[in-house]
Write a protein that holds these residues in place. Structure first.
Motif, short mmCIF file in Angstrom:
data_model
loop_
_atom_site.label_atom_id
_atom_site.label_comp_id
_atom_site.label_asym_id
_atom_site.label_seq_id
_atom_site.Cartn_x
_atom_site.Cartn_y
_atom_site.Cartn_z
N VAL A 280 0.81 -1.22 0.00
CA VAL A 280 0.00 0.00 0.00
C VAL A 280 0.84 1.27 0.00
N LYS A 281 2.17 1.16 0.04
CA LYS A 281 3.02 2.35 0.07
C LYS A 281 2.79 3.22 -1.16
N ASP A 282 2.69 2.57 -2.30
CA ASP A 282 2.40 3.29 -3.55
C ASP A 282 1.34 2.49 -4.28
N LYS A 283 0.05 2.83 -4.00
CA LYS A 283 -1.04 2.02 -4.55
C LYS A 283 -1.05 1.99 -6.06
N GLY A 284 -0.74 3.11 -6.71
CA GLY A 284 -0.73 3.14 -8.17
C GLY A 284 0.30 2.20 -8.75
N ARG A 285 1.52 2.23 -8.18
CA ARG A 285 2.58 1.36 -8.69
C ARG A 285 2.24 -0.11 -8.40
N ALA A 286 1.69 -0.40 -7.22
CA ALA A 286 1.31 -1.77 -6.88
C ALA A 286 0.24 -2.28 -7.84
N ALA A 287 -0.74 -1.43 -8.16
CA ALA A 287 -1.80 -1.81 -9.10
C ALA A 287 -1.23 -2.10 -10.48
N ASP A 288 -0.29 -1.29 -10.92
CA ASP A 288 0.33 -1.51 -12.23
C ASP A 288 1.06 -2.85 -12.28
N THR A 289 1.75 -3.19 -11.19
CA THR A 289 2.48 -4.46 -11.12
C THR A 289 1.53 -5.65 -11.17
N ILE A 290 0.44 -5.55 -10.38
CA ILE A 290 -0.55 -6.64 -10.37
C ILE A 290 -1.22 -6.76 -11.74
N ASN A 291 -1.58 -5.62 -12.34
CA ASN A 291 -2.24 -5.64 -13.64
C ASN A 291 -1.38 -6.31 -14.71
N GLU A 292 -0.07 -6.02 -14.68
CA GLU A 292 0.81 -6.59 -15.69
C GLU A 292 0.93 -8.10 -15.51
N ALA A 293 1.03 -8.56 -14.26
CA ALA A 293 1.07 -10.00 -14.00
C ALA A 293 -0.25 -10.66 -14.41
N ALA A 294 -1.36 -9.97 -14.14
CA ALA A 294 -2.67 -10.50 -14.50
C ALA A 294 -2.83 -10.60 -16.02
N LEU A 295 -2.27 -9.63 -16.74
CA LEU A 295 -2.38 -9.61 -18.19
C LEU A 295 -1.82 -10.89 -18.81
N TYR A 296 -0.60 -11.28 -18.38
CA TYR A 296 0.01 -12.50 -18.92
C TYR A 296 -0.84 -13.73 -18.57
N SER A 297 -1.34 -13.76 -17.34
CA SER A 297 -2.16 -14.89 -16.90
C SER A 297 -3.46 -14.96 -17.68
N ILE A 298 -4.08 -13.80 -17.94
CA ILE A 298 -5.35 -13.76 -18.67
C ILE A 298 -5.19 -14.29 -20.08
N MET A 299 -4.16 -13.85 -20.79
CA MET A 299 -3.95 -14.30 -22.17
C MET A 299 -3.65 -15.79 -22.22
N GLU A 300 -2.95 -16.29 -21.21
CA GLU A 300 -2.68 -17.73 -21.13
C GLU A 300 -3.96 -18.50 -20.89
N GLN A 301 -4.83 -17.98 -20.01
CA GLN A 301 -6.07 -18.67 -19.69
C GLN A 301 -7.06 -18.65 -20.85
N LEU A 302 -7.09 -17.57 -21.62
CA LEU A 302 -7.99 -17.51 -22.77
C LEU A 302 -7.68 -18.64 -23.75
N ARG A 303 -6.38 -18.89 -23.95
CA ARG A 303 -5.98 -19.96 -24.87
C ARG A 303 -6.26 -21.33 -24.26
N LEU A 304 -5.89 -21.52 -22.99
CA LEU A 304 -6.09 -22.81 -22.35
C LEU A 304 -7.57 -23.19 -22.28
N ARG A 305 -8.42 -22.22 -21.98
CA ARG A 305 -9.85 -22.48 -21.82
C ARG A 305 -10.62 -22.38 -23.14
N ASN A 306 -9.93 -22.01 -24.22
CA ASN A 306 -10.53 -21.83 -25.54
C ASN A 306 -11.70 -20.84 -25.49
N ILE A 307 -11.45 -19.70 -24.85
CA ILE A 307 -12.49 -18.67 -24.73
C ILE A 307 -12.42 -17.75 -25.94
#
Length: 441
Positions: A280-307
């Motif tokens: 929580v020290k820098d919420k904006g930077r923390a959100a950006d880090t989480i979003n970027e990690a989520a982005l890679y996971s989302i694209m991987e899941q779309l392919r795996l789940r054939n969405i």
């Protein structure tokens, strides 16, 4: 990349892996209606305004456009009226070209195809087609290489330009024979799942447990190793956990954040949550880090789940610079996806929009029906378990709905006894012990 192909009496399963990482998985019944399935159906009604006919096999309705009829193929490039090409009550042999999803009918063609390494053979195609990568001189040479009847047609793949006419004729004869068998049976698949994966991806080697799959892939010049022995392939068994996770709505990220994936009939909605991440020290930077990690996971899941279809992502509220990076990285990842991805970016409400080419049904659609595990999910679990039990027990008692008793249970080495009820394993042991168990019920 490596392909692991597992086949049981009722089901085939293809798993594409890169090292230890699962990239793509598909599972279907051997006789399931899917793209490439050939069926016989009767013309139920004609729709002149759509220029199409609707066919039925008694259970399923199919959509046949006028351009995909044999009459249209024979009169090419002229296209007759649908009333001239179809008569109500007639039976036609057709092949699925597009699966019907969300209430839409399966799209079919009478221009049936059978794929090989160098050729795609059309028993009723009537003309020769060529890969765009073949130059005009090569096309002219190939056009004289095969002896085709007036009805037959072929498509020369790119690889056809590198082989002798004798190899092309040999493959043509093999595809002709396969087509004769399927046409006589009035049902069949043009390709196994393992063949489809090898054609779609740069597969370097294949591990499988099926003799027919081995012989077909060897003709495609793919290095193949077949598992010999009782029980399942350890490599396939190792992937069970990763595949089971695809049935969950939540996908966990490092640090406690997670992604929620909700599929509804019209679109897929994805929500990124910080979860237990307490930076929580820098919420904006923390959100950006989480979003970027989520982005890679989302694209991987779309392919795996054939969405496929419309997809909306609710990322965490990050910085403007973070949103710009997300958009850029999403376009980069979308370009690497085997399916066509259109990236639209952030809306005024801060939601991220994209679409992904829809091909067949998703994992959720295949493995669940009315909120419960589907027949495919049940059979997949049971048949894999039976393969493992072969060298441990002599017999097993299974509980299944009566309508599911007609499967190929007799093809297992283990003796299978069936009773009516909700799907579950009831008893393992010797044949005598299983008979005693049944007598006590």
């Amino acid at each position: 990349m490596k392909l692991i192909y597992e086949r049981t009496p009722s089901i085939e399963r293809a798993m594409l892996v890169d090292g230890e990482r699962l990239l793509e998985v598909e599972e279907r019944f051997v006789d399931q209606l899917s793209v490439g399935t050939i069926v016989e159906a009767a013309i139920e009604r004609i729709h002149p305004s759509l220029g199409a006919a609707f066919l039925t096999d008694g259970e399923t309705t199919y959509f046949l456009p006028i351009s995909e009829t044999l009459r249209a193929l024979a009169s090419y490039p002229e296209v007759p009226a649908i009333g001239q090409a179809a008569v109500v009550g007639e039976k036609r042999l057709v092949q699925l070209t597009k699966e019907g999803i969300n209430g839409k009918h399966h799209k079919v063609t009478e221009n049936i195809r059978f794929g090989g390494r160098y050729l795609v053979y059309f028993p009723f195609g009537r003309r020769q087609l060529f890969s765009r990568k073949l130059d005009l001189v090569t096309q002219d040479r190939l056009s004289k290489a095969l002896d085709l009847t007036e009805e037959e047609g072929v498509l020369f793949r790119t690889e056809a330009g590198q082989v002798a006419p004798e190899a092309l004729q040999e493959e043509l004869n093999r595809l002709r024979h396969r087509s004769i068998v399927v046409i006589e049976q009035r049902f069949g698949q043009d390709e196994l799942l393992c063949e489809q994966f090898v054609r779609r991806h740069a597969v370097e080697s294949v591990l499988l447990n099926d003799k027919e799959g081995q012989s077909r892939l060897e003709r495609l010049d793919v290095p193949v190793k077949r598992h010999i022995g009782k029980g399942r392939m350890p490599e396939a068994k190792h992937l069970d956990g990763a595949i089971e996770k695809l049935e969950s709505r939540a996908v966990w990220l490092d640090g406690g954040a997670f992604v929620l994936i909700e599929q509804v009939e019209t679109m897929t909605v994805i929500d990124v949550n910080s979860g237990k991440n307490v930076a929580v020290k820098d919420k904006g930077r923390a959100a950006d880090t989480i979003n970027e990690a989520a982005l890679y996971s989302i694209m991987e899941q779309l392919r795996l789940r054939n969405i496929g279809g419309m997809i909306v992502i609710d990322f965490l509220r990050g910085s403007k610079e973070g949103q710009t990076r997300l958009l850029k990285k999403m376009k980069e990842l979308g370009a690497r996806d085997p399916r066509r991805v259109e990236v639209y970016g952030f809306t005024r409400m801060g939601l991220f929009e994209l679409s992904r080419e829809r091909t067949g049904r998703s994992i959720q659609d295949r493995m669940f029906h009315a909120g419960k595990p589907s027949k495919l999910a049940i059979f997949s679990q049971f048949e894999r378990s039976l393969l493992d039990l072969n060298d441990q027990y002599e017999a097993v008692v299974l509980s299944l709905p009566k309508k599911w008793h007609d499967a190929s249970w007799h093809e297992f080495d283990i003796e299978v006894h069936l009773v009516e009820g909700e799907p579950e394993f009831l008893f393992y042991g010797t044949s005598e012990e299983c008979q005693n168990f049944l007598s006590r019920r």
